[in-house]
Write an enzyme that holds these catalytic residues in place. Structure first.
Site, PDB file in Angstrom:
ATOM      1  N   GLN A   1     -79.375-102.237   5.546  1.00  0.00           N
ATOM      2  CA  GLN A   1     -79.494-102.936   4.316  1.00  0.00           C
ATOM      3  C   GLN A   1     -79.156-104.514   4.631  1.00  0.00           C
ATOM      4  O   GLN A   1     -77.914-104.868   4.920  1.00  0.00           O
ATOM      5  CB  GLN A   1     -78.615-102.548   3.100  1.00  0.00           C
ATOM      6  CG  GLN A   1     -79.012-102.838   1.867  1.00  0.00           C
ATOM      7  CD  GLN A   1     -77.828-102.659   0.605  1.00  0.00           C
ATOM      8  OE1 GLN A   1     -76.715-102.901   0.833  1.00  0.00           O
ATOM      9  NE2 GLN A   1     -78.487-102.003  -0.300  1.00  0.00           N
TER      10      GLN A   1
ATOM     11  N   TYR B   1     -76.536-110.094  -6.572  1.00  0.00           N
ATOM     12  CA  TYR B   1     -76.823-110.812  -5.251  1.00  0.00           C
ATOM     13  C   TYR B   1     -77.840-111.761  -5.175  1.00  0.00           C
ATOM     14  O   TYR B   1     -78.609-111.925  -6.307  1.00  0.00           O
ATOM     15  CB  TYR B   1     -76.377-109.997  -3.997  1.00  0.00           C
ATOM     16  CG  TYR B   1     -75.352-109.172  -3.754  1.00  0.00           C
ATOM     17  CD1 TYR B   1     -74.258-110.093  -3.993  1.00  0.00           C
ATOM     18  CD2 TYR B   1     -75.382-107.706  -3.792  1.00  0.00           C
ATOM     19  CE1 TYR B   1     -72.923-109.177  -3.861  1.00  0.00           C
ATOM     20  CE2 TYR B   1     -74.178-107.254  -3.759  1.00  0.00           C
ATOM     21  CZ  TYR B   1     -73.046-107.830  -3.770  1.00  0.00           C
ATOM     22  OH  TYR B   1     -71.765-107.169  -3.583  1.00  0.00           O
TER      23      TYR B   1
END
Length: 396
Positions: free
Chosen positions: A106, A177
């Site tokens: 990720q 994010y």
């Protein structure tokens, strides 16, 4: 009972996983100074090599200015922003894949959530210059040059994932994010090509997707997996960054890029619904996927029964977070016909078996009756199977 759960699944580009269980990304608080993989990182992931048919790492930041997403020091967030991280990434991929399951790296940029930069007195970057009431530090809007460099950094991190032996990457567009920050009307107030209209707020995440695809086309095996993770909504009281109606429009564009899967980050579990409809997020997003883009949901799975329900009625795959944190052999037990033996709670006696890292143990608040270290805010470790714990822990 387990027929659908144990049915292999083949992604768009040819990769096949042996079952429909995915280990969700969960941060391990295990990085060495400089955001390097540690022995504790490897022990944690190695212990979970049979937790699911596909395992997704915790978030790895792709730019030096993209993290860490919590206070620096030991332990740190893991990184993939330099070739110096490559030896550790190779060991990590090997540990995750040692029993034949797929491993996904990720990749993300923390943007305004790069707390470590603030603590170190460095600029914390975001789409726009905004002072957020909930942050004790200022955010500086990125320059065009910085935006372009970060897009390239996602490509460079993808190259490292390929070289390290990972089977794919997951682009992290969720959990507040940077990619989500660009898509959100709350945090993106730009008036150039990177912000303003909904279409322009899609530009940065789509540019990242295309850069990752470009690198994969050049360097990766033909069956390399690319996924995209998204939070379906961003609503904070009367402040709305976007609703599921807008995020579905983003996913329509992402689907055109022919990725392998979309991963919904769902705080309230795989069955959760928006407030203005009885339809689930899973159902709403399946509508905008093509036949070859698979859907992953997550949350609230501690048993074989729940995992089976998820893949029969909601999504192609189910990501299991706390379930694999508590029982590293979740899928192994289901495959062996021992799903009734899956642990759904933790105890001091089981701590050696679950291989929690020292940093992960420190992330919990003390429960004297169990003799375990503490959860932030003083919750008992028994809250491991409650939504409050998921809100804290399911950040990667």
């Amino acid at each position: 009972m387990t027929k659908q759960l144990l049915t292999p699944l083949t992604f768009r580009h040819g990769a096949t996983i042996p079952n429909r269980m995915v280990m969700a990304p969960m941060q391990t608080h295990s990085g060495k100074r400089g955001s390097f993989v540690s022995d504790q990182t490897l022990q944690y992931y190695g212990a979970r090599s049979q937790a699911a048919g596909m395992l997704i790492t915790e978030f790895h930041y792709v730019s030096e200015n993209g993290g860490p997403a919590y206070e620096p020091g030991y332990p740190e967030q893991l990184g993939a922003y330099s070739d110096q991280h490559l030896p550790g990434l190779k060991k990590l991929a090997s540990a995750m894949k040692k029993d034949g399951n797929k491993a996904i790296l990720q990749i993300h940029h923390a943007g305004r959530s790069a707390i470590g930069r603030a603590v170190s007195g460095e600029d914390v970057l975001g789409p726009s210059t905004i002072d957020f009431a909930h942050l004790p530090y200022p955010i500086r809007g990125m320059t065009e040059t910085e935006i372009e460099a970060i897009i390239k950094d996602f490509g460079a991190a993808t190259k490292r994932a390929i070289e390290a032996g990972f089977d794919g990457v997951e682009i992290h567009g969720a959990n507040h994010y940077l990619l989500q920050q660009f898509f959100s009307a709350i945090s993106n107030r730009r008036t150039d090509q990177w912000g303003g209209s909904l279409e322009k707020r899609m530009a940065f995440p789509l540019a990242v997707v295309r850069e990752v695809k470009r690198v994969v086309a050049q360097l990766a095996p033909s069956d390399f997996i690319i996924g995209y993770r998204i939070s379906p909504e961003e609503i904070h009281g009367d402040q709305v960054g976007y609703t599921y109606r807008e995020s579905r429009q983003l996913i329509v564009q992402v689907v055109k890029e022919e990725l392998d899967y979309i991963h919904l980050s769902l705080w309230e579990g795989y069955q959760s619904t928006p407030k203005d409809t009885t339809r689930t997020y899973a159902d709403l997003f399946k509508e905008v996927l093509d036949d070859q883009t698979k859907l992953i949901t997550v949350g609230g799975v501690f048993s074989e029964t729940a995992a089976q329900d998820a893949v029969e009625n909601y999504s192609d795959l189910i990501a299991i977070a706390r379930g694999t944190l508590v029982d590293p052999e979740f899928a192994k037990k289901v495959i062996a016909g021992h799903g009734d033996q899956i642990f759904d709670q933790i105890s001091p006696e089981r701590i050696p078996a679950v291989k929690w890292t020292p940093g992960l143990l420190e992330a919990f608040s003390r429960d004297d009756s169990l003799g375990l270290p503490p959860l932030p805010g003083g919750e008992s470790i028994r809250s491991l199977h409650t939504g409050r714990y998921d809100m804290y822990y399911h950040q990667s």
